[in-house]
Write an enzyme that holds these catalytic residues in place. Structure first.
Site, PDB file in Angstrom:
ATOM      1  N   LEU A 157       0.893  -1.157  -0.066  1.00  0.00           N
ATOM      2  CA  LEU A 157       0.017  -0.011  -0.013  1.00  0.00           C
ATOM      3  C   LEU A 157       0.784   1.191   0.077  1.00  0.00           C
ATOM      4  O   LEU A 157       0.259   2.183  -0.397  1.00  0.00           O
ATOM      5  CB  LEU A 157      -0.740  -0.001   1.382  1.00  0.00           C
ATOM      6  CG  LEU A 157      -2.061  -1.000   1.292  1.00  0.00           C
ATOM      7  CD1 LEU A 157      -2.704  -0.817   2.720  1.00  0.00           C
ATOM      8  CD2 LEU A 157      -3.004  -0.659   0.094  1.00  0.00           C
ATOM      9  N   GLY A 158       2.043   1.201   0.368  1.00  0.00           N
ATOM     10  CA  GLY A 158       3.010   2.288   0.710  1.00  0.00           C
ATOM     11  C   GLY A 158       4.164   2.059   1.168  1.00  0.00           C
ATOM     12  O   GLY A 158       4.635   0.784   1.906  1.00  0.00           O
ATOM     13  N   GLU A 159       5.064   2.874   1.175  1.00  0.00           N
ATOM     14  CA  GLU A 159       6.452   2.595   1.639  1.00  0.00           C
ATOM     15  C   GLU A 159       7.052   4.178   2.056  1.00  0.00           C
ATOM     16  O   GLU A 159       7.090   5.005   1.251  1.00  0.00           O
ATOM     17  CB  GLU A 159       7.517   2.140   0.512  1.00  0.00           C
ATOM     18  CG  GLU A 159       8.751   1.844   1.106  1.00  0.00           C
ATOM     19  CD  GLU A 159       9.708   0.697   0.152  1.00  0.00           C
ATOM     20  OE1 GLU A 159       9.162   0.420  -0.740  1.00  0.00           O
ATOM     21  OE2 GLU A 159      10.501   0.742   0.716  1.00  0.00           O
ATOM     22  N   SER A 161       9.395   6.508   5.396  1.00  0.00           N
ATOM     23  CA  SER A 161      10.539   6.514   5.801  1.00  0.00           C
ATOM     24  C   SER A 161      10.770   5.460   6.974  1.00  0.00           C
ATOM     25  O   SER A 161      11.720   5.250   7.484  1.00  0.00           O
ATOM     26  CB  SER A 161      10.886   7.871   6.207  1.00  0.00           C
ATOM     27  OG  SER A 161       9.785   8.566   6.656  1.00  0.00           O
ATOM     28  N   PHE A 162       9.641   4.989   7.648  1.00  0.00           N
ATOM     29  CA  PHE A 162       9.646   4.228   8.789  1.00  0.00           C
ATOM     30  C   PHE A 162       9.265   2.824   8.458  1.00  0.00           C
ATOM     31  O   PHE A 162       9.018   1.923   9.364  1.00  0.00           O
ATOM     32  CB  PHE A 162       8.470   4.823   9.521  1.00  0.00           C
ATOM     33  CG  PHE A 162       8.972   6.176  10.228  1.00  0.00           C
ATOM     34  CD1 PHE A 162      10.155   6.616  10.650  1.00  0.00           C
ATOM     35  CD2 PHE A 162       8.021   7.180  10.339  1.00  0.00           C
ATOM     36  CE1 PHE A 162      10.715   7.780  10.900  1.00  0.00           C
ATOM     37  CE2 PHE A 162       8.292   8.484  10.731  1.00  0.00           C
ATOM     38  CZ  PHE A 162       9.559   8.650  11.090  1.00  0.00           C
ATOM     39  N   LYS A 183       2.234  -3.075   8.763  1.00  0.00           N
ATOM     40  CA  LYS A 183       3.366  -2.342   8.611  1.00  0.00           C
ATOM     41  C   LYS A 183       4.610  -3.104   9.129  1.00  0.00           C
ATOM     42  O   LYS A 183       4.828  -3.603  10.236  1.00  0.00           O
ATOM     43  CB  LYS A 183       3.095  -1.011   9.342  1.00  0.00           C
ATOM     44  CG  LYS A 183       4.247   0.156   8.906  1.00  0.00           C
ATOM     45  CD  LYS A 183       4.192   1.195   9.639  1.00  0.00           C
ATOM     46  CE  LYS A 183       3.613   2.180   8.950  1.00  0.00           C
ATOM     47  NZ  LYS A 183       3.699   3.726   9.697  1.00  0.00           N
ATOM     48  N   ASP A 333       2.535  14.934  12.530  1.00  0.00           N
ATOM     49  CA  ASP A 333       2.696  14.786  11.156  1.00  0.00           C
ATOM     50  C   ASP A 333       1.108  14.452  10.701  1.00  0.00           C
ATOM     51  O   ASP A 333       0.736  13.822   9.677  1.00  0.00           O
ATOM     52  CB  ASP A 333       3.233  13.335  10.872  1.00  0.00           C
ATOM     53  CG  ASP A 333       3.617  13.384   9.575  1.00  0.00           C
ATOM     54  OD1 ASP A 333       3.753  14.293   8.775  1.00  0.00           O
ATOM     55  OD2 ASP A 333       4.127  11.990   9.043  1.00  0.00           O
TER      56      ASP A 333
HETATM   57  N1  LIG Z   1      -5.646   1.224   8.617  1.00  0.00           N
HETATM   58  C1  LIG Z   1      -5.590   1.443   7.582  1.00  0.00           C
HETATM   59  N2  LIG Z   1      -6.406   1.217   6.596  1.00  0.00           N
HETATM   60  C2  LIG Z   1      -6.360   1.402   5.392  1.00  0.00           C
HETATM   61  N3  LIG Z   1      -5.160   1.948   4.618  1.00  0.00           N
HETATM   62  C3  LIG Z   1      -4.261   2.198   5.382  1.00  0.00           C
HETATM   63  C4  LIG Z   1      -4.327   1.883   7.018  1.00  0.00           C
HETATM   64  N4  LIG Z   1      -3.069   2.183   7.435  1.00  0.00           N
HETATM   65  C5  LIG Z   1      -2.443   2.756   6.437  1.00  0.00           C
HETATM   66  N5  LIG Z   1      -3.039   2.657   5.264  1.00  0.00           N
HETATM   67  C6  LIG Z   1      -2.304   2.814   3.945  1.00  0.00           C
HETATM   68  O1  LIG Z   1      -1.084   2.722   3.970  1.00  0.00           O
HETATM   69  C7  LIG Z   1      -0.350   3.866   3.664  1.00  0.00           C
HETATM   70  C8  LIG Z   1       0.840   4.006   4.235  1.00  0.00           C
HETATM   71  O2  LIG Z   1       0.517   4.287   5.838  1.00  0.00           O
HETATM   72  P1  LIG Z   1       1.519   4.855   6.898  1.00  0.00           P
HETATM   73  O3  LIG Z   1       1.274   6.310   6.407  1.00  0.00           O
HETATM   74  O4  LIG Z   1       1.297   4.307   8.040  1.00  0.00           O
HETATM   75  O5  LIG Z   1       2.988   4.409   6.481  1.00  0.00           O
HETATM   76  P2  LIG Z   1       4.354   5.109   6.381  1.00  0.00           P
HETATM   77  O6  LIG Z   1       5.246   4.099   6.163  1.00  0.00           O
HETATM   78  O7  LIG Z   1       4.669   5.948   7.753  1.00  0.00           O
HETATM   79  O8  LIG Z   1       4.187   6.228   5.181  1.00  0.00           O
HETATM   80  P3  LIG Z   1       4.748   7.812   5.243  1.00  0.00           P
HETATM   81  O9  LIG Z   1       6.184   7.753   5.850  1.00  0.00           O
HETATM   82  O10 LIG Z   1       4.727   7.858   3.670  1.00  0.00           O
HETATM   83  O11 LIG Z   1       3.819   8.600   5.902  1.00  0.00           O
HETATM   84  C9  LIG Z   1      -1.504   4.943   3.919  1.00  0.00           C
HETATM   85  O12 LIG Z   1      -1.163   6.119   3.114  1.00  0.00           O
HETATM   86  C10 LIG Z   1      -2.682   4.528   3.549  1.00  0.00           C
HETATM   87  O13 LIG Z   1      -3.255   4.346   2.220  1.00  0.00           O
END
Ligand SMILES: Nc1ncnc2c1ncn2[C@@H]1O[C@H](COP(=O)(O)OP(=O)(O)OP(=O)(O)O)[C@@H](O)[C@H]1O
Length: 616
Positions: A157-159, A161-162, A183, A333
């Site tokens: 779903l995403g990547e 920094s953490f 995650k 954030d």
């Molecule tokens: N509980 C959830 N339900 C649905 N989608 C989610 C949920 N948590 C996260 N996501 C999806 O996953 C993506 C990344 O999540 P998150 O922001 O927690 O990760 P991250 O690694 O911290 O990303 P960044 O550093 O870019 O903020 C979000 O943009 C969202 O689309």
């Protein structure tokens, strides 16, 4: 018979001079008094009499001080048996006073109330202890746990920094949780697990539904934290904002067009905007049905309707923030990418607590580290004054947290970011990254004064920008007023999430229909948001203007009069005391900061991570 007013009983003899000196000495302090030594020799008695007066003076003042403490603690029932209850004469038991329980004294009550309100003040020392030592262990006993083999990974779903985020599901099907989010996080995962657990116990509706977090070690990738949430939905606020349909794309998510069966059997429709905390009534249950059947009725589009949808989103966002802030967590954030629409609860929730800080116990409070997204960060960058440079140890942080919170108002950092989201919702022209960055530059040039920014851009505004001003100017400009109280340079002048929720912007009827009490509340909010330093500057300028009353300045005669009524220079003694007090205050702050720095070694700042489960 010797009496108690001998002064031999250090401290206590002086305390009760008036009441003790008429009573038999043997009735007081028994063995401890060396009665023999006092009565044996005349010399001793003389020495006793000559020193008696001196001792009486010393004991009298010591007695006054003791009495003060005695009275204070009597109110809360602390002390030796005969100091907290009346023992009477132990020989003649009939003289014992009737028990009337704990004596309540005014200073005692003030002390008790003061202590209680300190312990309950934001971020809440007492609830924090309860949470940490009662709720957290209880929850650990009863909640379901998961391990790596229970989880099936899906698409990425995403990547960030953490860590990397995946859609996932459980290997064994569960009726409650079909779709999950996993995650795999780096070292900051420990912080995120802590924050999510705290949120789940304190304000579950504010953030995405967190299931479990554990440490997983693999020979290939090393140690990683795995965090599991319920999959809340496909769309973040950022996704919705990017669509040309905004805010109507949200409208179809949050508005129910419910069917109302009237008394004559006809079906009519009305619109309900669901707020967090609203309960679905029978009529709105029908609306869910209508939604499933696809019978969604369109209300006319226009500024009014857009304003209502934006109002609903802002209220839900502020509601979530209020939950976090009241429990001592600052997100740091807040941005549309971290606000997700929960399809089940039909509300917006906050995600990504990786950069959050728990000020109740000082976790992840690393102001020197730059973690913030510059597009949405408040101008202060740091949530705490740089005078308090790093996280204290647990006991220090806990004891000082209400003071540090009041000194810095760290929650206002999130309020600024939420204000920028409000701005982007109202102004389509500011939704792109480049437009937001440009806006930030313009605002900085205007010294973070939104009114000044408006004056510079409004005369040559594009139709998009003008529409935004029109929307915020509805209901006598109440939306613009709320926006201004969120986006301010000084954190102290920004409104809190709680006060913002009580702002008349959220009254459905609009400002014109405000009741007397609501108008008063608005005046109060305005008064607390006033920049009094500007008023002071104005007075100084007015005074500095030489000349006549006609020019708006003070005349020489008036200035002379003011000089005469101005307070005279303080006597040097007072000034010395003041200077010493200031020196002492500075020293205390310096000492706290130094000890805080010292205690903030990495080893100590990760103390909580030992509570995070490891996969066996
Ligand atoms: N509980 C959830 N339900 C649905 N989608 C989610 C949920 N948590 C996260 N996501 C999806 O996953 C993506 C990344 O999540 P998150 O922001 O927690 O990760 P991250 O690694 O911290 O990303 P960044 O550093 O870019 O903020 C979000 O943009 C969202 O689309």
């Amino acid at each position: 018979m010797a009496t108690v007013a001998t002064g031999t009983c250090v401290g206590l003899g002086g305390v009760k001079l008036q009441s003790f000196n008429t009573k038999p000495l043997s009735s007081f302090l028994g063995k401890k008094l060396n009665i023999k030594n006092l009565s044996k020799s005349r010399g001793a008695n003389e020495r006793y009499s000559t020193s008696k007066a001196r001792n009486m003076v010393v004991f009298a003042s010591a007695g006054e001080i003791f009495n003060l403490f005695h009275d204070l603690f009597l109110g809360v029932g602390v002390g030796l048996p005969c100091t907290v209850m009346e023992c009477g004469d132990i020989i003649y038991r009939s003289t014992l006073p009737k028990s009337n329980g704990i004596a309540v004294t005014v200073p005692g009550v003030i002390l008790a109330l003061g202590t209680l309100s300190y312990l309950w003040a934001t971020p809440g020392v007492a609830p924090g202890f309860f949470d940490m030592f009662v709720l957290a262990p209880l929850e650990r006993l009863f909640r379901p746990t998961y391990k790596k083999d229970d989880i099936v990974l899906g698409k990425k779903l995403g990547e960030g920094s953490f860590g990397v985020v995946y859609k996932a599901s459980l290997a064994k099907k569960s009726s409650k949780y079909n779709d999950l989010v996993l995650k795999k996080a780096t070292e900051y995962g420990a912080v995120e697990i802590w924050m999510n657990e705290r949120v789940r116990r304190a304000c579950a509706n504010s953030c995405a539904d967190f299931l479990y977090g554990f440490l997983e070690s693999s020979p290939k990738r090393g140690a990683e934290y795995w965090l599991l949430w319920k999959f809340e939905g496909e769309s973040t606020l950022a996704d919705l904002l990017q669509s040309k349909e905004f805010p109507y794309n949200v409208g179809s998510l949050t508005e129910y067009h419910s069917l109302l069966v009237t008394s004559n059997g006809n079906i009519s429709s009305f619109e309900v905007v669901i707020d967090p905390g609203d309960h679905l009534l029978d009529a709105t249950m029908l609306s869910v049905e209508a939604l499933i059947l696809g019978e969604v009725l369109d209300a006319p589009r226009g500024l009014e309707r857009e304003n209502r949808i934006i109002q609903t989103i802002m209220r839900q966002l502020l509601f979530a923030l209020e939950g976090l802030h009241s429990t001592g967590i600052v997100h740091r954030d807040i941005k549309p990418q971290n606000v997700i629409f929960s399809e089940d609860s039909r509300t917006f929730k906050i995600i990504d607590l990786g950069a959050a800080t728990d000020l109740r116990v000082g976790i992840n409070y690393i102001p020197k580290e730059f973690l913030l997204d510059p597009r949405y960060a408040a101008p202060e960058q740091y949530i705490m004054s740089t005078q308090t440079p790093s996280a204290p140890s647990l006991p220090v942080a806990t004891a000082l947290s209400p003071v540090l919170w009041q000194l810095n108002l760290p929650d206002r950092f999130d309020i600024y970011s939420a204000g920028l989201i409000f701005l982007q919702m109202a102004f389509p022209a500011l939704r792109s990254n480049s437009a937001l960055i440009q806006f930030n530059r313009q605002l900085k040039r205007c010294e973070y004064d939104l009114t000044a920014w408006r004056k510079t851009v409004e005369p040559r505004a594009s139709p998009d920008l003008r529409r935004g001003f029109e929307l915020l100017d509805l209901d006598g400009g109440i939306g613009w007023e709320l926006l201004m109280s969120m986006v301010r340079y000084k954190a102290r002048k920004r409104i809190s999430a709680k006060a913002a929720l009580a702002h008349p912007y959220f009254d459905k009827e609009g400002q014109l229909a405000l009741s007397f009490v609501q108008s008063l509340r608005l005046q109060l909010i305005r008064a607390t948001q006033q920049d009094y330093s500007d008023a002071a500057k104005w007075v100084i300028q007015l005074m500095a203007k030489s000349g006549t009353q006609k020019d708006g300045g003070f005349t020489e005669a008036q200035l002379q009069e003011l000089k005469e009524v101005a307070p005279k220079k303080k006597p040097s003694m007072e000034r010395n005391v003041l200077a010493s007090a200031l020196r002492l205050q500075r020293k205390i702050i310096r000492t706290i900061n130094e000890s805080v720095d010292e205690l903030n070694e990495r080893r100590k700042s990760l103390w909580w991570s030992k509570w995070i489960p490891r996969e066996e």
